[in-house]
Write an enzyme that holds these catalytic residues in place. Structure first.
Site, PDB file in Angstrom:
ATOM      1  N   ASP A 196       0.684  -1.239   0.030  1.00 22.03           N
ATOM      2  CA  ASP A 196       0.087   0.033   0.075  1.00 22.03           C
ATOM      3  C   ASP A 196       0.795   1.186  -0.043  1.00 22.03           C
ATOM      4  O   ASP A 196       2.052   1.223   0.512  1.00 22.03           O
ATOM      5  CB  ASP A 196      -0.791   0.086   1.251  1.00 22.03           C
ATOM      6  N   LYS A 218      -0.767   1.524  -8.065  1.00 21.43           N
ATOM      7  CA  LYS A 218      -0.504   1.656  -9.564  1.00 21.43           C
ATOM      8  C   LYS A 218      -1.129   0.427 -10.051  1.00 21.43           C
ATOM      9  O   LYS A 218      -0.999   0.128 -11.391  1.00 21.43           O
ATOM     10  CB  LYS A 218       0.782   1.724  -9.745  1.00 21.43           C
TER      11      LYS A 218
END
Length: 404
Positions: A196, A218
Site C-alpha cells: 500500500d 498503481k
C-alpha cells in the site's frame, strides 16, 4: 575439567522426573521452560515466590514444602539446585554426582555438572548459547541471533518446501521500526510483496533483489476497480506457488479492507495468515504526545472513518450519537472533510471550543502537529496546508501531556 568446553546437548525431558530444589527467583525464571518441555516436575522448598506457588496451584508441578533431604534426587534425570543454603546445595550436588544426575547449581557453576544456556525460541528454532561463566555475554549473543531471525536481518534459508499463500501484514503507522517482528520476518521470506501507499516504505528497500514488489496504488482498472484488481493480483501470485505478503499501513482490519481480501483468497482455497499491526488511531496520537484516554479526562475513545462526509448517503456513522459522547474521537481519512465533520459535531451538541489536534505523517521524520478547536480546525487545516495521511483527535486529551 573446568578448562574443557561444555558439550552442548538438548535434553528431551517430557514425562521424566526433574527435581528443583529451592523456590526463589532462580526457580521462577527456570521453571516455565521445564514446564514447556513436559517434565515431571517436583519442587522441594519450604517456601516459594508467588509465581512459583501459582504454578503449583495450577498443577504444573508438585510442591513438597520442606527443606532438601538425602534421597530427593532418586529417579531424577535432571536437577536444578537453587537454594540460599550453601550446605544444602553442596549436599544435593553430592547426591546428584553419586546418582549420576545432571545437575545445575545457581550458586557455584564450577561445582555443577551442567550449565543452563541462554535460550531463545522463534518459529520452531531454539537458540542456546553457552559462553562458559559469562552469562551476560551468552544472553547478548542469544538476543542478537533471535532478533535477527525474527526480523529477517539474519537470513537462514529453509531447506523444506514452503506452503504458498498470502500473509496480510499490518505494517504499522509509518515508522519501519513499528512493524511487528512476525511481519518483518514474513517480509524477509516473501517472493512477492504487494504494498500500500501508506505502508512503511523504508522496509521495501531491505528486501532481497529477487523479491517482486508491486505498488498497489498503481494496479490498473481505476479507483472503482482497485480492490478487485488487488484481490486478483494476490490470487494470481499465490496460485503460482509464491509466498505473497500484502503489506498494509496500520492494521489490516482497521479500515484496511483486510477482510475483503481474506474472503476473496479463502474463496479460492488460498491459505491466509493475518498479522495484526499497530493502528495509527492509537500510535500516531501517542507519538504526538496525546493519550487517547487519560484518568479523569476520557474513559473511552471512538475511532471513526471520515472518508465520506456526514451528509453523504453512504455514511454509516451516527454523528449525532458521537457528538453526545464525552470521550475522545479519533478520525481517520478525515482531513479533506474536516470542516463538514466539525460543523456537524457542533450542530449536534459538541462544544465549539472542544480541542482538536491533527497529526500529519505521524511516527515518520515528516511528522507535524497542529492544534485548533472544532470552531477553527477547518481554517487551520487550510492555512497550514495539512494533507493526508493525517490523524485527527477531538477531545480534552489534546491538552494533556506534552507535544510530540
Amino acid at each position: 575439567m573446568e578448562d574443557a568446553p561444555a558439550y552442548p546437548v538438548g535434553l528431551r525431558l517430557q514425562g521424566r522426573r526433574v527435581v528443583v530444589i529451592g523456590g526463589g527467583q532462580v526457580a521462577q525464571r527456570r521453571l516455565p521452560a521445564l514446564v514447556s518441555a513436559g517434565a515431571d516436575l517436583v519442587l522441594v522448598s519450604p517456601s516459594a515466590t508467588p509465581s512459583v506457588e501459582a504454578m503449583a496451584t495450577a498443577g504444573e508441578l508438585r510442591w513438597e514444602r520442606r527443606a532438601y533431604r538425602d534421597g530427593d534426587l532418586h529417579g531424577a534425570w535432571y536437577a536444578l539446585i537453587a537454594t540460599t543454603d550453601p550446605a544444602a546445595n553442596a549436599a544435593a550436588s553430592a547426591e546428584a554426582e553419586a546418582r549420576r544426575v545432571w545437575c545445575v547449581r545457581s550458586d557455584d557453576a564450577g561445582a555443577a555438572t551442567a550449565w543452563t544456556p541462554a535460550t531463545g525460541r522463534t518459529e520452531g528454532v531454539t537458540v542456546a548459547v553457552l559462553t562458559g561463566r559469562d552469562p551476560r555475554r551468552s544472553a547478548a549473543v542469544r538476543d542478537a541471533v533471535v532478533a535477527g531471525l525474527r526480523d529477517g536481518s539474519l537470513v537462514a534459508p529453509q531447506h523444506r518446501a514452503r506452503t504458498a499463500g498470502v500473509a496480510l501484514v499490518g505494517g504499522g503507522p509509518g515508522d519501519p521500526d513499528l512493524i511487528t517482528v512476525r511481519g518483518r520476518r514474513l517480509l524477509a521470506e516473501a517472493d512477492v510483496v504487494i504494498a500500500d501507499r501508506l505502508g512503511p516504505r523504508d522496509l521495501l528497500d531491505e528486501l532481497p533483489p529477487h523479491v517482486e514488489v508491486i505498488d498497489a496504488a498503481k494496479i490498473p482498472y481505476g479507483r472503482a476497480m482497485a480492490q478487485e484488481a488487488i484481490n486478483a493480483a494476490l490470487i494470481e501470485h499465490a496460485k503460482a506457488g509464491k509466498a505473497v505478503v500484502r503489506l498494509k499501513g496500520g492494521d489490516p482490519y482497521v479500515f484496511g479492507r483486510g477482510m475483503e481480501e481474506a474472503e476473496a483468497l479463502a474463496a479460492e482455497g488460498i491459505p491466509v495468515t493475518v498479522v495484526p499491526g499497530i493502528s495509527s488511531s492509537i500510535s500516531v496520537p501517542g507519538a504526538a504526545g496525546i493519550p487517547v484516554t487519560h484518568r479523569g479526562v476520557a474513559h473511552e475513545f471512538t475511532v471513526v472513518s471520515g472518508h465520506v462526509a456526514p451528509d453523504d448517503p453512504r455514511s454509516l456513522v451516527d454523528w449525532a450519537a458521537l457528538a453526545r459522547l464525552r470521550g475522545t474521537l479519533v478520525l481517520l481519512m478525515a482531513v479533506e472533510r474536516i470542516g463538514a465533520i466539525a460543523d456537524t459535531l457542533v450542530a449536534e451538541g459538541r462544544a465549539a471550543d472542544t480541542p482538536v489536534a491533527v497529526i500529519q505523517e505521524g511516527t515518520t521524520a515528516a511528522q507535524r502537529r497542529v492544534d485548533a478547536t472544532l470552531a477553527t480546525i477547518a481554517r487551520t487545516v487550510a492555512d497550514q496546508d495539512i494533507r493526508p495521511p493525517a490523524v485527527v483527535v477531538v477531545g480534552d486529551v489534546v491538552n494533556v501531556g506534552t507535544r510530540g
